[in-house]
Design a protein around this motif. Structure first.
Motif, short mmCIF file in Angstrom:
data_model
loop_
_atom_site.label_atom_id
_atom_site.label_comp_id
_atom_site.label_asym_id
_atom_site.label_seq_id
_atom_site.Cartn_x
_atom_site.Cartn_y
_atom_site.Cartn_z
N ASP A 390 1.81 5.63 -0.35
CA ASP A 390 1.67 4.22 -0.68
C ASP A 390 2.30 3.33 0.38
OD1 ASP A 390 4.01 5.48 -1.55
OD2 ASP A 390 4.50 3.81 -2.88
N LEU A 391 3.39 3.79 1.01
CA LEU A 391 4.03 3.00 2.06
C LEU A 391 3.12 2.85 3.27
CD1 LEU A 391 7.59 4.58 1.85
CD2 LEU A 391 6.75 2.53 0.70
N GLU A 392 2.48 3.95 3.67
CA GLU A 392 1.57 3.90 4.82
C GLU A 392 0.34 3.06 4.50
OE1 GLU A 392 2.02 4.99 7.82
OE2 GLU A 392 3.99 5.84 7.39
N LEU A 393 -0.18 3.19 3.29
CA LEU A 393 -1.36 2.42 2.91
C LEU A 393 -1.03 0.93 2.86
CD1 LEU A 393 -2.92 4.65 0.11
CD2 LEU A 393 -3.60 4.47 2.50
N ALA A 394 0.15 0.60 2.37
CA ALA A 394 0.55 -0.82 2.33
C ALA A 394 0.62 -1.40 3.73
CB ALA A 394 1.88 -0.97 1.62
N ARG A 395 1.19 -0.64 4.67
CA ARG A 395 1.25 -1.14 6.04
C ARG A 395 -0.14 -1.25 6.64
NH1 ARG A 395 5.45 2.95 6.20
NH2 ARG A 395 7.48 1.96 5.86
N ALA A 396 -1.01 -0.26 6.36
CA ALA A 396 -2.38 -0.33 6.88
C ALA A 396 -3.15 -1.49 6.28
CB ALA A 396 -3.11 0.99 6.57
N ALA A 397 -2.79 -1.89 5.05
CA ALA A 397 -3.45 -3.02 4.40
C ALA A 397 -2.87 -4.36 4.84
CB ALA A 397 -3.37 -2.88 2.89
N GLY A 398 -1.81 -4.33 5.68
CA GLY A 398 -1.23 -5.57 6.18
C GLY A 398 -0.16 -6.16 5.29
N ILE A 399 0.40 -5.37 4.37
CA ILE A 399 1.48 -5.86 3.51
C ILE A 399 2.80 -5.61 4.23
CG2 ILE A 399 2.59 -5.64 1.26
CD1 ILE A 399 -0.02 -4.57 0.16
#
Length: 407
Positions: A390-399
Motif C-alpha cells: 500500500d505504501l508503494e501504491l500510494a506513492r505511485a498514485a501521487g499521494i
C-alpha cells in the motif's frame, strides 16, 4: 504498469506484523533508544514567566486536532463523510483510496466490490476485450456443435459399423479440443489485458485497450507457457493417480485414485492461483511467478480458497440465470419441443444454438472480468498484508507523505 515501483518484486518479505515505511521516530514500547532520549527526572521545563499554567486534570486537544504527530488527522470526520470519531473525539482516518479499493488489507466484500466497480467505471476498456473473446469462442462453439456433434446420434444406428461410430466420436472430440484450445487462447489474452486494466484501476487511472495491449504483450508468451504448464501438470496428476486402477481393471483402485487426486488438485490450484498477476505485474518468469504465488498464499490458503470458490459460485449462478432461459426457449421454439429433446435434435437446431450462444456471450462478457478482477485484487491484498504494498501504491498514485508521521 510501466515498471512502476509498486509492482516490483520486493526483497526479503517482512512479517505480517511489520509495516514498511513506518516513521523512525514513532515510540515503541520497551525500545531502549526511545527511553534513553527522554529527559532525566527533574529536567522538564517550567512555564515561562507570565505564562498561565494549564489547569489540573486531563487536557483535551482543540476541536479538530489531535495529539502527537497525527495532530489534525483524528477527530476531523466531516471530510470523511461521518467516519467514526466526531469533532474533538478520537477516530482513525480512513485509508487512502485513489482507485477502486482502499490501500489497506481488504475484506471479501471490498474485493468483490472492487472487481464490480472496475467493470462499471472502466467498461469502455473492459467490454471490448471480453466481448470480442466471448464472441469468437461462442461462434466456434456453435459451429462445432452444429457440424461435428450433430453427427453423433443419441441412439446408435443399427446400420452403422463400429469403425464409423468411432470415427464420428474422434471427429467430435477433436472439434471440442480445438474449440477448447481457442477458448484457452482467448482467455489468456483477456486475462493479460484485464490484469493491466485492474492494476491501473487500483491507482485511480484509466487504461485504453491499446495501452493494455502494449503493456501485456511482452509477457504474453510467458503467460501462455504458465497456463499450459499448469494445465499439463493437472492432467498428468490426475492421470498418474487414476491410470493404475484403469490398467488393473479395478474400479475401486481408480476411485481411490480419483479421491486422492481431487483434494491434491484443489490444493495446487489455490497454491498457484496468484501466479498469473505475479507474472504480469512483476514482469517475472514462469517459475518465479509460481514461487511468488506459493509464497503469497502460504498461511492464508483457506481464506483464498473460500474467496475463490465463492466467486466461482456467484459467477456460475449469474451465467446460469442468463444462459439457461435462452437455451430452453431456443430448444422449445426451434428444436421441435419435447420430441426434439427426446431424439437429441433440439440441441443442434440453428435457432437453439444461436440463442444459447448469445446467452453465453453475454454471460462470459460479464463473468470474465469479475474472475480476473478478483484474482488481481487478491494478489494486491496479499502483498499489502505481507509486504506493505500500500505504501508503494500510494506513492505511485501521487499521494505524498503517505504512511509517515506527517501523512
Amino acid at each position: 504498469m510501466n515498471d512502476s515501483p509498486g509492482w516490483a518484486t520486493p526483497g526479503p518479505s517482512p512479517s505480517d506484523d511489520e509495516r514498511p515505511g513506518a516513521p523512525a521516530d514513532r515510540p515503541v514500547s520497551g525500545d531502549p533508544k526511545w527511553s534513553s532520549e527522554q529527559p532525566p527526572p527533574g529536567q522538564w521545563t517550567s512555564p515561562s514567566p507570565g505564562q498561565t499554567p494549564p489547569p489540573p486534570g486531563p487536557q483535551q486537544p482543540p476541536q479538530g486536532q489531535g495529539w502527537g504527530p497525527y495532530a489534525g488527522q483524528y477527530g476531523q470526520n466531516a471530510q470523511y463523510g461521518g467516519y467514526p470519531g466526531g469533532p474533538g473525539q478520537w477516530g482513525q482516518p480512513p485509508a487512502a483510496k485513489p482507485g477502486v479499493i482502499p490501500l489497506r488489507p481488504l475484506g471479501l466484500g471490498e474485493i468483490l466490490d472492487g472487481a464490480v466497480a472496475t467493470m462499471r467505471s472502466h467498461w469502455r476498456s473492459i467490454l471490448p476485450i471480453t466481448l470480442v473473446v466471448a464472441t469468437v469462442v461462442q461462434v466456434l462453439s456453435v459451429l462445432t456443435q452444429k457440424y461435428a456433434m450433430a453427427d453423433l446420434a443419441v441412439s446408435p444406428d443399427a446400420g452403422a459399423t463400429l469403425d464409423e461410430a468411432v470415427n464420428d466420436l474422434v471427429v467430435a472430440l477433436g472439434a471440442l479440443v480445438a474449440v477448447g484450445f481457442i477458448a484457452a487462447l482467448g482467455g489468456i489474452f483477456a486475462t493479460a489485458m484485464l490484469t493491466m486494466i485492474y492494476s491501473r484501476a487500483v491507482l485511480g487511472t484509466t487504461s485504453t485497450v491499446s495501452a493494455a495491449w502494449r503493456e501485456a504483450r511482452p509477457q504474453l508468451l510467458r503467460l501462455l507457457g504458465l497456463t499450459f504448464l499448469l494445465g499439463i501438470g493437472a492432467v498428468l496428476l490426475v492421470t498418474a493417480l487414476i491410470m493404475p486402477g484403469i490398467l488393473a481393471e479395478s474400479p475401486g483402485l481408480a476411485l481411490v485414485g480419483g479421491l486422492v487426486a481431487a483434494p491434491l488438485f484443489t490444493w495446487l490450484w489455490i497454491k498457484f492461483s496468484l501466479a498469473s498477476p505475479a507474472l504480469m505485474l512483476e514482469k517475472s518468469t514462469v517459475f518465479k511467478a509460481l514461487g511468488r504465488s506459493s509464497k503469497l498464499v502460504q498461511g492464508t490458503w483457506w481464506r483464498i480458497f473460500g474467496i475463490t470458490v465463492l466467486t466461482q459460485i456467484i459467477t456460475g449462478i449469474v451465467s446460469a440465470i442468463i444462459v439457461w432461459p435462452l437455451t430452453i426457449v431456443g430448444m422449445a421454439a426451434f428444436g421441435g419441443g419435447l420430441s426434439g429433446m427426446e431424439d437429441g435434435t433440439a440441441s443442434t437446431a440453428w435457432g437453439a444454438l444461436i440463442l444459447s450462444g448469445i446467452g453465453s456471450i453475454i454471460a462470459q462478457t460479464i463473468v470474465m472480468p469479475i474472475l480476473s478482477g478478483v484474482t488481481v485484487l487478491l494478489y494486491v491484498d496479499q502483498r499489502i498484508r505481507r509486504e506493505g504494498l500500500d505504501l508503494e501504491l500510494a506513492r505511485a498514485a501521487g499521494i505524498e507523505n503517505y504512511g509517515t508521521a506527517g501523512g
